[in-house]
Design a protein around this motif. Structure first.
Motif, PDB file in Angstrom:
ATOM      1  N   GLN A 175       0.787  -1.226   0.000  1.00  0.00           N
ATOM      2  CA  GLN A 175       0.000   0.000   0.000  1.00  0.00           C
ATOM      3  C   GLN A 175       0.820   1.278   0.000  1.00  0.00           C
ATOM      4  O   GLN A 175       0.270   2.357  -0.198  1.00  0.00           O
ATOM      5  CB  GLN A 175      -0.985   0.014   1.176  1.00  0.00           C
ATOM      6  CG  GLN A 175      -0.359   0.048   2.558  1.00  0.00           C
ATOM      7  CD  GLN A 175      -0.256  -1.323   3.174  1.00  0.00           C
ATOM      8  OE1 GLN A 175      -0.008  -2.314   2.491  1.00  0.00           O
ATOM      9  NE2 GLN A 175      -0.453  -1.409   4.477  1.00  0.00           N
ATOM     10  N   LEU A 176       2.122   1.186   0.219  1.00  0.00           N
ATOM     11  CA  LEU A 176       2.960   2.381   0.153  1.00  0.00           C
ATOM     12  C   LEU A 176       3.506   2.615  -1.243  1.00  0.00           C
ATOM     13  O   LEU A 176       3.999   3.712  -1.534  1.00  0.00           O
ATOM     14  CB  LEU A 176       4.122   2.274   1.141  1.00  0.00           C
ATOM     15  CG  LEU A 176       3.752   1.984   2.593  1.00  0.00           C
ATOM     16  CD1 LEU A 176       5.001   2.001   3.463  1.00  0.00           C
ATOM     17  CD2 LEU A 176       2.715   2.958   3.121  1.00  0.00           C
ATOM     18  N   HIS A 177       3.435   1.597  -2.127  1.00  0.00           N
ATOM     19  CA  HIS A 177       4.093   1.690  -3.433  1.00  0.00           C
ATOM     20  C   HIS A 177       3.231   1.147  -4.565  1.00  0.00           C
ATOM     21  O   HIS A 177       3.752   0.771  -5.616  1.00  0.00           O
ATOM     22  CB  HIS A 177       5.425   0.923  -3.405  1.00  0.00           C
ATOM     23  CG  HIS A 177       6.309   1.299  -2.246  1.00  0.00           C
ATOM     24  ND1 HIS A 177       6.634   2.590  -1.955  1.00  0.00           N
ATOM     25  CD2 HIS A 177       6.927   0.537  -1.312  1.00  0.00           C
ATOM     26  CE1 HIS A 177       7.426   2.620  -0.876  1.00  0.00           C
ATOM     27  NE2 HIS A 177       7.609   1.390  -0.473  1.00  0.00           N
ATOM     28  N   TYR A 178       1.919   1.129  -4.380  1.00  0.00           N
ATOM     29  CA  TYR A 178       0.995   0.612  -5.395  1.00  0.00           C
ATOM     30  C   TYR A 178      -0.333   1.356  -5.243  1.00  0.00           C
ATOM     31  O   TYR A 178      -0.787   1.592  -4.114  1.00  0.00           O
ATOM     32  CB  TYR A 178       0.776  -0.889  -5.183  1.00  0.00           C
ATOM     33  CG  TYR A 178      -0.283  -1.508  -6.074  1.00  0.00           C
ATOM     34  CD1 TYR A 178       0.009  -1.874  -7.387  1.00  0.00           C
ATOM     35  CD2 TYR A 178      -1.583  -1.718  -5.597  1.00  0.00           C
ATOM     36  CE1 TYR A 178      -0.969  -2.434  -8.202  1.00  0.00           C
ATOM     37  CE2 TYR A 178      -2.558  -2.281  -6.406  1.00  0.00           C
ATOM     38  CZ  TYR A 178      -2.245  -2.632  -7.706  1.00  0.00           C
ATOM     39  OH  TYR A 178      -3.212  -3.177  -8.510  1.00  0.00           O
ATOM     40  N   PRO A 179      -1.005   1.720  -6.351  1.00  0.00           N
ATOM     41  CA  PRO A 179      -2.267   2.477  -6.265  1.00  0.00           C
ATOM     42  C   PRO A 179      -3.444   1.603  -5.852  1.00  0.00           C
ATOM     43  O   PRO A 179      -4.389   1.375  -6.613  1.00  0.00           O
ATOM     44  CB  PRO A 179      -2.419   3.039  -7.683  1.00  0.00           C
ATOM     45  CG  PRO A 179      -1.731   2.055  -8.557  1.00  0.00           C
ATOM     46  CD  PRO A 179      -0.551   1.567  -7.756  1.00  0.00           C
ATOM     47  N   TRP A 180      -3.422   1.159  -4.630  1.00  0.00           N
ATOM     48  CA  TRP A 180      -4.357   0.159  -4.119  1.00  0.00           C
ATOM     49  C   TRP A 180      -5.804   0.649  -4.086  1.00  0.00           C
ATOM     50  O   TRP A 180      -6.735  -0.144  -4.285  1.00  0.00           O
ATOM     51  CB  TRP A 180      -3.940  -0.267  -2.703  1.00  0.00           C
ATOM     52  CG  TRP A 180      -3.820   0.886  -1.757  1.00  0.00           C
ATOM     53  CD1 TRP A 180      -2.708   1.640  -1.527  1.00  0.00           C
ATOM     54  CD2 TRP A 180      -4.857   1.442  -0.942  1.00  0.00           C
ATOM     55  NE1 TRP A 180      -2.985   2.632  -0.614  1.00  0.00           N
ATOM     56  CE2 TRP A 180      -4.295   2.535  -0.249  1.00  0.00           C
ATOM     57  CE3 TRP A 180      -6.195   1.123  -0.725  1.00  0.00           C
ATOM     58  CZ2 TRP A 180      -5.023   3.317   0.654  1.00  0.00           C
ATOM     59  CZ3 TRP A 180      -6.939   1.904   0.160  1.00  0.00           C
ATOM     60  CH2 TRP A 180      -6.345   2.981   0.832  1.00  0.00           C
ATOM     61  N   ALA A 181      -6.024   1.938  -3.819  1.00  0.00           N
ATOM     62  CA  ALA A 181      -7.396   2.439  -3.726  1.00  0.00           C
ATOM     63  C   ALA A 181      -8.109   2.379  -5.068  1.00  0.00           C
ATOM     64  O   ALA A 181      -9.342   2.317  -5.117  1.00  0.00           O
ATOM     65  CB  ALA A 181      -7.413   3.866  -3.185  1.00  0.00           C
ATOM     66  N   ALA A 182      -7.328   2.375  -6.156  1.00  0.00           N
ATOM     67  CA  ALA A 182      -7.940   2.276  -7.483  1.00  0.00           C
ATOM     68  C   ALA A 182      -8.617   0.925  -7.685  1.00  0.00           C
ATOM     69  O   ALA A 182      -9.534   0.800  -8.503  1.00  0.00           O
ATOM     70  CB  ALA A 182      -6.883   2.506  -8.561  1.00  0.00           C
ATOM     71  N   ASP A 183      -8.169  -0.098  -6.969  1.00  0.00           N
ATOM     72  CA  ASP A 183      -8.732  -1.443  -7.112  1.00  0.00           C
ATOM     73  C   ASP A 183     -10.015  -1.632  -6.317  1.00  0.00           C
ATOM     74  O   ASP A 183     -10.726  -2.623  -6.502  1.00  0.00           O
ATOM     75  CB  ASP A 183      -7.716  -2.493  -6.658  1.00  0.00           C
ATOM     76  CG  ASP A 183      -6.511  -2.584  -7.581  1.00  0.00           C
ATOM     77  OD1 ASP A 183      -6.549  -1.972  -8.657  1.00  0.00           O
ATOM     78  OD2 ASP A 183      -5.536  -3.269  -7.208  1.00  0.00           O
TER      79      ASP A 183
END
Length: 549
Positions: A536-544
Motif C-alpha cells: 500500500q505504500l508503493h501501489y495504487p491500491w485504492a484504485a482497485d
C-alpha cells in the motif's frame, strides 16, 4: 556515504509485506491446522480480496496522522505513503504479488553494468493535462541528488553519477558502480515523478495544503482540509487502463485515536483502514461490519542493541537473552497471534528471489529458539552484568510496554536484571537521528523492514559506519559480502552472498529479532478488491477498490 540514508518507517507494530494475504475468519467446524500458530488461531490463507462487482461513488478511509508534506522527497511515513501511492506514480511500482514492475517506464535496458536506460509510455499526462516528458523524469530523479533539497531518499542514489534526458521519452542513469538495488528503489518514493513546471512554479508551497501536487496517478489530490482530511478525485485520463480507479472519490480522514478508529469502522462512518490496533482485531472480525485481512511481512519487530559496550557487550549475554524470550507468547498477547517468530533481521516476506536459498539459511538459524536451560548456562559462563540492561519503551504504541515487560520477565528467569525505561512518545523516535537520545539505552524496541522484497536492503544497515548501525557493529567479511552483493545482478549469487552475511549478523545479535507481524486491513462489507499484501505504500491500491455487490 555522503547521501542521507534511505529512511526507515519505524514504530508500526502491524506493518508487513508479502506475496500472499491472510483472511481472518470465524472458526468453522473443521479443526484448524495447528502447525502454523496463526492458523491455529483461526487464520486461513487467501490470495487477494475478492474482485469487485462494480464501481463505487465514494470511499472514506482512515489514516492515523496527517502528512507533514506531500512532496514525495519527504515521504517517509506510513500515512503519507498510503495516500501518495494513489496520486503520484513512479517509474516502477510494487505489484500485488510484490514484484517490482514498470509503471511510467514502458521498458528499460541495462546496456552495461553501470547504465540504465528507461523508455517512457507515450501519451501520459499529468493531472493538469500537460504531457509527461523525459525532462520531467530527469528533473524529478535529480531532486534526490540535490543536497539543498534534502531528499529523504537520497541514499537510494548513492551510486548515481548522473540522470539525463537522452530523448523525448528516454532517460539514462549512469552509476559509479553496479547497484543491484537501484531499479527496486525506483518503486519507492525515490522513483516518483512530477511536473518540473509545477514543482518550480510552486516553490516552497509545493506539497502543502495550499500548493498541492501535479503527478500522474489514478487519483488526483483535489482538496486538503488541514487537520481534518485529504480528498482524492478519480483522473479519468489516467494512462494505465488496467489500474483506472473504480471509485469516483476517496476521502482520507486523519483519525489519531485508535478507539475512534474502531468506533468509526463499526459504525460504517469509515469504510476501511490499514494498520489496525491489535487489541481490536477480534472485535472487528466478529462485528459483521466487514472483514479483517492479513498479509505476510517484509517488516519485523526487533530489539536493537544501542550500546555494545554496556551490559550487552558480551555476545553470550545477548544470545542468552534472545534464547529466553517467549516470541510466540508475545505474538499471542500483543498481536492476537497475527504474526510469526523471527529468526533474522530480514523476514521471509522479503525473499523476492532465490527463495530456496533464503529458506535453507533461515532454517539453519537457532539463536532465537527458546531454551531457558541453555540461556542460563550462557549467563553462568559469561557472568551476569553488574548493571541492569536498559530496555526503552514508549506509550506511543500501546503494545511496546507489553513487549518490554516480557523481555524483563524472560531476563529474570535466567539471572539477568532488566530495567524498563519509558521514553516520552514525542522523543522515542529521536534515537534514529540523535546520538544523545541513545545514551543510557541498551535495547530499543521498534519495527523495521524493507521497502521491496530484497533482504540486501536490510543488511546494508549493518555495514561499518552506516548511519543506522547504532551499536557500531563492524566485521570486514560482512562488509565484503554486502558490498559484493550490492554489485551483483545475478539473483542466485546475490542470495548466496546475502545469506552468508546474514549468518554473521545473526551470530553477533546486534539486533535481537522478535517477530514478523502480518499486514492488517479492514474492509467494510460494501467494499472489496484491494490487495491485502503490504504494497500500500508503493501501489495504487485504492484504485482497485469497488463495490462488493
Amino acid at each position: 556515504m555522503n547521501a542521507l540514508p534511505v529512511p526507515p518507517r519505524p514504530g508500526r507494530l502491524a506493518v508487513s509485506l508479502a506475496a500472499g494475504a491472510l483472511l481472518l475468519t470465524a472458526c468453522s467446524g473443521a479443526a484448524p491446522d495447528t502447525s502454523d500458530p496463526a492458523r491455529a488461531k483461526g487464520v486461513s490463507v487467501t490470495g487477494l480480496t475478492p474482485k469487485p462487482a462494480g464501481p463505487v461513488d465514494r470511499i472514506t478511509w482512515a489514516v492515523s496522522a496527517e502528512p507533514a508534506s506531500f512532496d514525495w522527497i519527504y515521504n517517509a511515513s506510513f500515512e503519507t505513503g498510503q495516500i501518495m501511492a494513489n496520486v503520484c506514480e513512479g517509474l516502477f511500482r510494487l505489484d500485488p504479488d510484490l514484484s517490482v514492475q514498470p509503471a511510467l517506464a514502458e521498458s528499460f535496458t541495462n546496456p552495461d553494468p553501470k547504465t540504465w536506460v528507461f523508455t517512457l509510455h507515450q501519451g501520459v499526462t499529468f493531472h493538469d493535462g500537460t504531457p509527461l516528458t523525459a525532462d520531467d523524469v530527469a528533473f524529478s530523479l535529480n531532486r534526490n541528488l540535490d543536497p539543498e533539497a534534502g531528499s529523504y531518499w537520497s541514499g537510494a542514489y548513492e551510486n548515481v553519477t548522473s540522470v539525463k534526458a537522452t530523448g523525448p521519452l528516454e532517460v539514462t542513469v549512469t552509476l559509479k558502480q553496479p547497484d543491484a538495488l537501484f531499479t527496486s528503489y525506483l518503486s519507492s518514493p525515490a522513483g516518483i515523478v512530477d511536473s518540473e513546471a509545477t514543482v518550480t512554479a510552486k516553490g516552497k508551497e509545493y506539497g502543502t495544503p495550499g500548493g498541492g501536487v501535479n503527478c500522474v496517478g489514478p487519483f488526483e489530490l483535489s482538496a486538503w482540509d488541514k487537520g481534518q482530511s485529504m480528498t482524492l478525485t478519480r483522473d479519468d485520463d489516467y494512462f494505465d487502463a488496467d489500474h483506472r480507479a473504480r471509485a469516483k472519490e476517496v476521502e482520507f480522514r486523519f483519525v489519531r485515536d485508535p478507539a475512534a478508529l474502531v468506533s468509526g469502522l463499526l459504525s460504517d462512518s469509515l469504510d476501511g483502514s490499514w494498520f489496525l490496533p491489535p487489541s481490536a482485531l477480534d472485535r472487528l472480525t466478529s462485528s459483521g461490519k466487514g472483514t479483517v485481512y492479513y498479509g505476510e511481512s517484509t517488516q519485523g519487530f526487533h530489539a536493537i542493541v544501542m550500546d555494545a559496550e554496556g551490559p550487552l557487550k558480551d555476545v553470550r549475554i545477548r544470545r542468552a537473552l534472545s534464547m529466553a524470550i517467549d516470541r510466540q507468547g508475545i505474538i499471542d498477547s500483543v498481536i492476537s497471534g497475527a504474526g510469526q517468530p523471527q529468526k533474522a533481521p530480514a523476514v521471509p516476506g522479503s525473499w523476492g528471489y532465490a527463495e530456496d536459498t533464503y529458506r535453507t539459511a533461515w532454517d539453519g538459524l537457532d539463536v532465537t529458539e527458546r531454551d531457558l536451560d541453555a540461556a542460563e548456562r550462557l549467563v553462568a559462563e559469561a557472568g551476569a552484568p553488574k548493571e541492569p540492561i536498559v530496555v526503552a519503551t514508549t506509550s506511543a504504541e500501546a503494545e511496546v510496554p507489553v513487549i518490554g515487560a516480557e523481555i524483563q520477565s524472560a531476563a529474570k528467569k535466567i539471572g539477568l536484571d532488566v530495567e524498563v525505561r519509558a521514553i516520552p512518545a514525542d522523543q522515542y523516535n529521536g534515537v534514529y537521528t540523535d546520538p544523545e537520545a541513545r545514551k543510557g539505552i541498551d535495547l530499543y524496541l521498534t519495527g523495521w523492514g524493507t521497502d521491496f522484497p530484497d533482504p540486501l536492503q536490510m543488511y546494508q544497515y549493518f555495514r561499518t559506519g552506516h548511519f543506522y548501525n547504532f551499536s557500531g557493529f563492524s566485521d570486514p567479511e560482512f562488509d565484503r559480502l554486502i558490498d559484493e552483493a550490492g554489485r551483483t545482478q545475478d539473483p542466485d549469487r546475490r542470495a548466496d552472498l546475502v545469506t552468508a552475511a546474514q549468518r554473521i549478523v545473526v551470530d553477533d545479535l546486534a539486533w535481537i529479532p522478535l517477530y514478523a507481524p502480518y499486514n492488517t486491513l479492514f474492509l467494510n462489507q460494501r467494499l472489496t478488491g484491494t490487495p491485502a499484501s503490504y504494497m500500500q505504500l508503493h501501489y495504487p491500491w485504492a484504485a482497485d477498490l469497488g463495490a462488493s455487490s
